[in-house]
Design a protein around this motif. Structure first.
Motif, PDB file in Angstrom:
ATOM      1  N   GLY B  55       0.812  -1.207   0.000  1.00  0.00           N
ATOM      2  CA  GLY B  55       0.000   0.000   0.000  1.00  0.00           C
ATOM      3  C   GLY B  55       0.842   1.252   0.000  1.00  0.00           C
ATOM      4  O   GLY B  55       0.445   2.287   0.518  1.00  0.00           O
ATOM      5  N   THR B  57       1.443   3.858  -1.740  1.00  0.00           N
ATOM      6  CA  THR B  57       0.883   4.507  -2.911  1.00  0.00           C
ATOM      7  C   THR B  57       0.810   6.001  -2.660  1.00  0.00           C
ATOM      8  O   THR B  57       0.892   6.452  -1.529  1.00  0.00           O
ATOM      9  CB  THR B  57      -0.546   4.000  -3.166  1.00  0.00           C
ATOM     10  OG1 THR B  57      -1.302   4.168  -1.965  1.00  0.00           O
ATOM     11  CG2 THR B  57      -0.550   2.544  -3.537  1.00  0.00           C
ATOM     12  N   THR B  59      -1.533   9.541  -4.047  1.00  0.00           N
ATOM     13  CA  THR B  59      -2.818   9.818  -4.667  1.00  0.00           C
ATOM     14  C   THR B  59      -2.632  10.790  -5.811  1.00  0.00           C
ATOM     15  O   THR B  59      -1.980  11.808  -5.666  1.00  0.00           O
ATOM     16  CB  THR B  59      -3.772  10.411  -3.623  1.00  0.00           C
ATOM     17  OG1 THR B  59      -3.663   9.624  -2.437  1.00  0.00           O
ATOM     18  CG2 THR B  59      -5.195  10.375  -4.110  1.00  0.00           C
ATOM     19  N   GLU B  68      -5.289   5.939  -6.516  1.00  0.00           N
ATOM     20  CA  GLU B  68      -4.052   5.538  -5.853  1.00  0.00           C
ATOM     21  C   GLU B  68      -3.126   4.892  -6.866  1.00  0.00           C
ATOM     22  O   GLU B  68      -3.532   4.045  -7.636  1.00  0.00           O
ATOM     23  CB  GLU B  68      -4.357   4.524  -4.758  1.00  0.00           C
ATOM     24  CG  GLU B  68      -5.006   5.130  -3.554  1.00  0.00           C
ATOM     25  CD  GLU B  68      -5.413   4.043  -2.576  1.00  0.00           C
ATOM     26  OE1 GLU B  68      -4.623   3.112  -2.363  1.00  0.00           O
ATOM     27  OE2 GLU B  68      -6.524   4.136  -2.052  1.00  0.00           O
ATOM     28  N   MET B 233      -5.580  10.664   5.424  1.00  0.00           N
ATOM     29  CA  MET B 233      -5.217   9.578   4.519  1.00  0.00           C
ATOM     30  C   MET B 233      -5.412   9.898   3.046  1.00  0.00           C
ATOM     31  O   MET B 233      -4.925   9.167   2.192  1.00  0.00           O
ATOM     32  CB  MET B 233      -5.972   8.309   4.871  1.00  0.00           C
ATOM     33  CG  MET B 233      -7.466   8.438   4.760  1.00  0.00           C
ATOM     34  SD  MET B 233      -8.251   6.896   5.246  1.00  0.00           S
ATOM     35  CE  MET B 233      -7.999   5.960   3.750  1.00  0.00           C
ATOM     36  N   TYR B 234      -6.115  10.980   2.739  1.00  0.00           N
ATOM     37  CA  TYR B 234      -6.281  11.306   1.325  1.00  0.00           C
ATOM     38  C   TYR B 234      -5.161  12.189   0.799  1.00  0.00           C
ATOM     39  O   TYR B 234      -5.092  12.485  -0.387  1.00  0.00           O
ATOM     40  CB  TYR B 234      -7.648  11.944   1.082  1.00  0.00           C
ATOM     41  CG  TYR B 234      -8.745  10.979   1.423  1.00  0.00           C
ATOM     42  CD1 TYR B 234      -8.933   9.853   0.631  1.00  0.00           C
ATOM     43  CD2 TYR B 234      -9.529  11.131   2.553  1.00  0.00           C
ATOM     44  CE1 TYR B 234      -9.895   8.905   0.943  1.00  0.00           C
ATOM     45  CE2 TYR B 234     -10.498  10.197   2.881  1.00  0.00           C
ATOM     46  CZ  TYR B 234     -10.679   9.090   2.066  1.00  0.00           C
ATOM     47  OH  TYR B 234     -11.623   8.145   2.390  1.00  0.00           O
ATOM     48  N   TYR B 238       0.516  10.656   2.371  1.00  0.00           N
ATOM     49  CA  TYR B 238       0.086  10.027   3.633  1.00  0.00           C
ATOM     50  C   TYR B 238       1.001   8.885   4.051  1.00  0.00           C
ATOM     51  O   TYR B 238       1.325   8.731   5.226  1.00  0.00           O
ATOM     52  CB  TYR B 238      -1.356   9.523   3.512  1.00  0.00           C
ATOM     53  CG  TYR B 238      -1.895   8.905   4.784  1.00  0.00           C
ATOM     54  CD1 TYR B 238      -2.080   9.680   5.922  1.00  0.00           C
ATOM     55  CD2 TYR B 238      -2.200   7.550   4.860  1.00  0.00           C
ATOM     56  CE1 TYR B 238      -2.566   9.122   7.100  1.00  0.00           C
ATOM     57  CE2 TYR B 238      -2.688   6.985   6.030  1.00  0.00           C
ATOM     58  CZ  TYR B 238      -2.863   7.770   7.138  1.00  0.00           C
ATOM     59  OH  TYR B 238      -3.335   7.216   8.302  1.00  0.00           O
ATOM     60  N   TYR B 239       1.460   8.103   3.102  1.00  0.00           N
ATOM     61  CA  TYR B 239       2.333   6.988   3.479  1.00  0.00           C
ATOM     62  C   TYR B 239       3.601   7.485   4.167  1.00  0.00           C
ATOM     63  O   TYR B 239       4.085   6.890   5.124  1.00  0.00           O
ATOM     64  CB  TYR B 239       2.687   6.118   2.262  1.00  0.00           C
ATOM     65  CG  TYR B 239       3.581   4.994   2.697  1.00  0.00           C
ATOM     66  CD1 TYR B 239       3.061   3.930   3.432  1.00  0.00           C
ATOM     67  CD2 TYR B 239       4.959   5.040   2.495  1.00  0.00           C
ATOM     68  CE1 TYR B 239       3.876   2.931   3.925  1.00  0.00           C
ATOM     69  CE2 TYR B 239       5.774   4.042   2.979  1.00  0.00           C
ATOM     70  CZ  TYR B 239       5.226   2.993   3.687  1.00  0.00           C
ATOM     71  OH  TYR B 239       6.038   2.016   4.190  1.00  0.00           O
ATOM     72  N   VAL B 242       2.681   8.248   7.776  1.00  0.00           N
ATOM     73  CA  VAL B 242       2.522   7.010   8.555  1.00  0.00           C
ATOM     74  C   VAL B 242       3.891   6.449   8.912  1.00  0.00           C
ATOM     75  O   VAL B 242       4.172   6.112  10.064  1.00  0.00           O
ATOM     76  CB  VAL B 242       1.750   5.959   7.726  1.00  0.00           C
ATOM     77  CG1 VAL B 242       1.795   4.595   8.410  1.00  0.00           C
ATOM     78  CG2 VAL B 242       0.313   6.395   7.526  1.00  0.00           C
ATOM     79  N   ALA B 245       5.965   8.695  11.474  1.00  0.00           N
ATOM     80  CA  ALA B 245       5.390   8.657  12.823  1.00  0.00           C
ATOM     81  C   ALA B 245       5.678   7.308  13.471  1.00  0.00           C
ATOM     82  O   ALA B 245       6.072   7.231  14.636  1.00  0.00           O
ATOM     83  CB  ALA B 245       3.884   8.907  12.767  1.00  0.00           C
ATOM     84  N   LEU B 252       0.439   9.877  15.254  1.00  0.00           N
ATOM     85  CA  LEU B 252       0.049  10.489  13.987  1.00  0.00           C
ATOM     86  C   LEU B 252      -1.322  11.118  14.209  1.00  0.00           C
ATOM     87  O   LEU B 252      -2.305  10.418  14.402  1.00  0.00           O
ATOM     88  CB  LEU B 252      -0.029   9.403  12.916  1.00  0.00           C
ATOM     89  CG  LEU B 252      -0.380   9.832  11.508  1.00  0.00           C
ATOM     90  CD1 LEU B 252       0.701  10.718  10.931  1.00  0.00           C
ATOM     91  CD2 LEU B 252      -0.583   8.618  10.613  1.00  0.00           C
ATOM     92  N   VAL B 253      -1.384  12.440  14.222  1.00  0.00           N
ATOM     93  CA  VAL B 253      -2.648  13.101  14.548  1.00  0.00           C
ATOM     94  C   VAL B 253      -3.164  13.914  13.371  1.00  0.00           C
ATOM     95  O   VAL B 253      -2.404  14.323  12.497  1.00  0.00           O
ATOM     96  CB  VAL B 253      -2.525  14.034  15.780  1.00  0.00           C
ATOM     97  CG1 VAL B 253      -1.965  13.284  16.969  1.00  0.00           C
ATOM     98  CG2 VAL B 253      -1.672  15.250  15.464  1.00  0.00           C
ATOM     99  N   GLU B 254      -4.476  14.122  13.361  1.00  0.00           N
ATOM    100  CA  GLU B 254      -5.085  15.056  12.416  1.00  0.00           C
ATOM    101  C   GLU B 254      -5.512  16.290  13.189  1.00  0.00           C
ATOM    102  O   GLU B 254      -5.566  16.270  14.422  1.00  0.00           O
ATOM    103  CB  GLU B 254      -6.295  14.406  11.747  1.00  0.00           C
ATOM    104  CG  GLU B 254      -5.915  13.229  10.873  1.00  0.00           C
ATOM    105  CD  GLU B 254      -7.108  12.577  10.202  1.00  0.00           C
ATOM    106  OE1 GLU B 254      -8.191  13.189  10.165  1.00  0.00           O
ATOM    107  OE2 GLU B 254      -6.956  11.451   9.714  1.00  0.00           O
TER     108      GLU B 254
END
Lengths: 321, 489
Positions: B55, B57, B59, B68, B233-234, B238-239, B242, B245, B252-254
């Motif tokens: 995964g 990937t 975007t 993706e 995640m969009y 994002y990878y 992740v 962190a 990993l916070v939003e």
């Protein structure tokens, strides 16, 4: 742990379980359908039961003209409109796994990601033969078994694990309670004992408990015995009682065996559930109380989900933040 | 089988002008010759599958919802000999030091503007210059640049040059690790004959650098809580979020996981609110705090800037770093190095024409078919004209754009970007490459060995960005051959 992460772990787990159970129920019904194909009305009735258990009969009739096999398969597996269709529950699992990648084994993410990526290649139902559908449903089950295995084999028994387990057990408890409720209604309308017998046999098969049941009890179905078994058995892993026991164990670990001001409501409801999902309690009920009791059991499970989420701030409640 | 190709007129990383492998590629080249076509194809397929399964990937925006994709990977590595690397390392330390002094200066005394080294309006009109929000703030270590990504290229003579500085949210470090990981799975035999700089210890340096940004009023000095703030995640990177962190073992916070109360930042956990000391944000300035920047931002945290200005929380990379990394300021970095450090740049820039200057503009408009024109604020290979490849119509459009808004554009000679061999779809061919070098700065400066080698996989293309068909390669920095002590006679 972040509340948002806990929420994702919990819903990932619930939707994983939901995916597996719905696939199991659909494949059971497809096999059963082959045997009962002569009795048209009975078959239609059976499909309505499946829709009630896995999603919603009302939503289905809103979206499709008639109860036909390809419509039902489409609704339960591929429909974007149905939040509980396989395509949707698998997407939810995968999305939550992606959000919580830092807290779950990499293999768990890979298992669901791989299955998700294989989804679009599966042909739409219009040209889907029964063997194709069975193959697909089997793939779902295998994926779910593998995922469960990864979790049990490699996850440390700490916060993320407990949140995932609670999600899975609660989903199971709720589904079994729902199956009991739906089949009790159905059994009430049954005109003869044969139809009644067939219905309770289905209930056992839907919960994947027929083998265990018939190992223990006589091959002649006794509805009371089935209800007791599915509701209060302490060793069958899909009985409501078994699931609640395990939720209780997990909560104790989460809370270090303590009751706090923020967790007493959750404990209180668990206590009630432990009392009610017991053989003695069931024996104390009058026959006419049973119908209401089964509905209440289902509502207890739903209510517990809400209180659990509130206890750990899984739902946004701006007022307390 | 690998077949040599003509490298002229470009500099080729592996092959010299006579078609022979360069010295530092010799061992790798020998292993490559031993592979048959089936083995080569299998390696490529395994590598791509590996990325998809994991995964890893990004975007791509455009069609509905975004799709993706994996970053295409090519298994022929870029190899850098140790002496070359040492020079890059020195050049990067020098450049980041100067850029940091520059940022600190423009948000405080503005000496470099007062002394007329850099035109004042170039800074003040820069949309990423956030003086109102970040001016005069006393930040930990006076460090604005926690992580920089400096993009390097090689010209036709094989000289490294800086193409671009990324001082806001450079991404790609996770790909460096994944490239290496996949490379080990796919081509273990290549590694046995080489001694490489390992990547593992770098996360430790990154973590130490992050933790050294302790805010003035930190709750504790020995165990500060750091978080990585992601748009979610969009986001295309994002990878990367992740991965970093997880490796640094921070949450990993939003934005919606954080809340500011009395100028203190908290995160929302299952046990209630917990105080946060250091934020490694991967959200752009604009979206950080709807009270201080864009009001429509739903990614940010209301009140974050107040907490930052009060010294209750650190935010890295610094706010307003965009004033130092656009393509117009780029041209002045050599001047900064002279001004602040009194040194000559170790790694030179690419020659750059400022279109705000009437003489340079006139010259550029005449020679536009030989030049590359870039929007100073754009990135990702967008709003860019490659003169030799452009149609007359495209050139006309750009001429108009330049006349309308000369401050917004710069021009550079079309550099004959170096090339390296790739193996894709059953054949070898040379493609243009560049290298993103990561520099981490806390109490110390540390340069990540190697970095992300990006490659323009479309034959003849000059654009290496992943959004436009670029791919990646593993980057090897060779260790010095061990020298044994010898008695001098």
């Amino acid at each position: 742990m972040l509340s948002r992460v806990a929420d994702s772990l919990y819903w990932m787990s619930r939707n994983g379980e939901r995916t597996e159970q719905n696939a199991h129920i659909l494949s059971m019904q497809l096999i059963k359908m082959l045997e009962s194909s002569e009795q048209e009305t009975a078959a239609q009735d059976d499909w309505e039961t499946v829709l009630d258990i896995c999603s919603s009969k009302e939503e289905f009739s809103f979206l499709y003209n008639s109860i036909q096999l390809d419509n039902i398969v489409d609704y339960l597996t591929f429909s974007k409109e149905n939040v509980n269709s396989t395509v949707n529950t698998v997407s939810i699992v995968r999305e939550n796994a992606r959000i919580t990648r830092n807290h779950i084994p990499n293999e768990l993410w890979e298992v669901w990601n791989e299955f998700y990526l294989s989804l679009p290649k599966i042909p739409q139902t219009v040209n889907c033969s029964l063997p194709d559908i069975h193959f697909f449903l089997n793939q779902i089950k295998k994926t779910s078994f593998t995922a469960t295995g990864v979790v049990d084999a490699s996850m440390a028994r700490d916060l993320p694990y407990h949140f995932m387990k609670i999600g899975r057990w609660l989903e199971r408890a709720e589904k079994t309670a729902r199956i009991l409720h739906v089949f009790y209604q159905k059994s009430k309308q049954a005109c003869d004992t044969t139809t009644d017998d067939v219905a309770w046999r289905s209930a056992l098969q839907f919960v994947n408990g027929a083998d265990t049941y018939f190992n223990r009890f006589s091959p002649i179905i006794n509805p009371d015995c089935v209800i007791k078994f599915l509701l209060t058995d302490v060793s069958f892993p899909r009985s409501v009682r078994y699931c609640v026991d395990h939720i209780w164990e997990a909560i104790k670990k989460l809370e270090n065996e303590k009751v706090s001001h923020y967790s007493w409501r959750m404990y209180a409801l668990l206590d009630t559930m432990m009392t009610e999902f017991h053989e003695d309690y069931l024996n104390s009920l009058a026959e006419e109380e049973m119908e209401y009791f089964l509905l209440q059991s289902l509502n207890r499970c739903i209510e517990f989900g809400k209180i659990f989420s509130e206890t750990y701030y899984l739902m946004e409640r701006e007022s307390i933040m | 089988m690998f077949k040599p190709y003509t490298s002229d007129p470009y500099f080729d990383e592996m092959i010299d002008q006579n078609g022979n492998p360069r010295e530092h590629y010799q061992r790798f080249y020998n292993s490559l010759l031993q592979l048959n076509p089936e083995e080569l194809k299998e390696k490529q397929d395994t590598a791509n599958l590996n990325f998809l399964r994991q995964g890893i990937t990004f975007t791509v925006y455009g069609n509905e919802g975004g799709t993706e994709r994996t970053l295409p990977f090519d298994f022929i590595p870029i190899i850098i000999p140790s002496d070359k690397w040492k020079q890059i390392e020195k050049g990067m330390v020098q450049r980041v030091k100067a850029l940091n002094l520059f940022l600190d200066d423009i948000y405080h005394g503005q000496n470099i503007l007062n002394d007329g080294i850099i035109p004042r309006d170039l800074i003040e009109q820069n949309p990423y210059f956030y003086y109102q929000q970040a001016g005069g703030v006393d930040i930990p270590l006076r460090n604005h640049i926690f992580l920089a990504g400096i993009d390097l290229i090689k010209d036709e003579k094989g000289v490294y040059r800086v193409l671009e500085d990324n001082l806001r949210n450079p991404s790609g470090m996770s790909y460096v690790y994944q490239n290496r990981y996949v490379m080990r799975q796919v081509c273990p035999e290549f590694f046995s004959k080489h001694s490489l700089n390992m990547l593992e210890e770098q996360i430790g340096h990154l973590h130490a650098a992050l933790m050294s940004h302790l805010p003035k009023n930190a709750r504790t000095t020995d165990d500060p809580r750091a978080v990585l703030l992601t748009p979610g995640m969009y986001n295309s990177a994002y990878y990367d979020h992740v991965f970093l962190a997880q490796r640094m073992n921070i949450s990993l916070v939003e934005g919606r996981d954080l809340i500011v109360k009395d100028k203190i930042v908290y995160m929302k956990t299952i046990r209630g609110l917990k105080r946060v000391d250091i934020i490694y944000r991967r959200i752009d300035d604009d979206f950080l705090d709807p009270q201080a920047f864009r009001k429509d931002s739903r990614l940010g945290v209301p009140g974050l800037l107040d907490a930052y200005r009060a010294g209750n929380v650190s935010i890295v990379n610094g706010i307003g770093n965009g004033a130092a990394d656009d393509k117009a300021i780029y041209a002045y970095v050599p001047d900064m190095i002279k001004y602040y450090l009194n040194e000559e740049p170790i790694i030179p820039n690419v020659e750059t024409y400022m279109l705000r200057n009437p003489e340079q503009r006139e010259w550029v408009l005449k020679h536009i078919d030989q030049l590359v024109v870039k929007n100073v604020g754009a990135s990702g290979g967008y709003d860019m004209l490659i003169g030799p490849h452009a149609s007359e119509e495209e050139i006309a459009i750009f001429k108009e754009k330049i006349m309308e808004n000369p401050n917004q554009y710069i021009a550079q000679p079309t550099i004959k970007l170096s090339r390296a061999p790739v193996y894709q779809d059953g054949r070898f061919y040379p493609c243009h490459v560049d290298l993103r070098v990561f520099v981490m700065k806390g109490e110390n400066i540390n340069v990540f060995p190697g970095g992300l080698s990006r490659v323009a996989l479309k034959e003849g293309s000059l654009v290496v960005n992943s959004s436009q068909g670029g791919g990646a390669k593993d980057t090897w920095v060779l260790k010095e051959e061990p020298q044994h002590a010898k008695q001098s006679r």
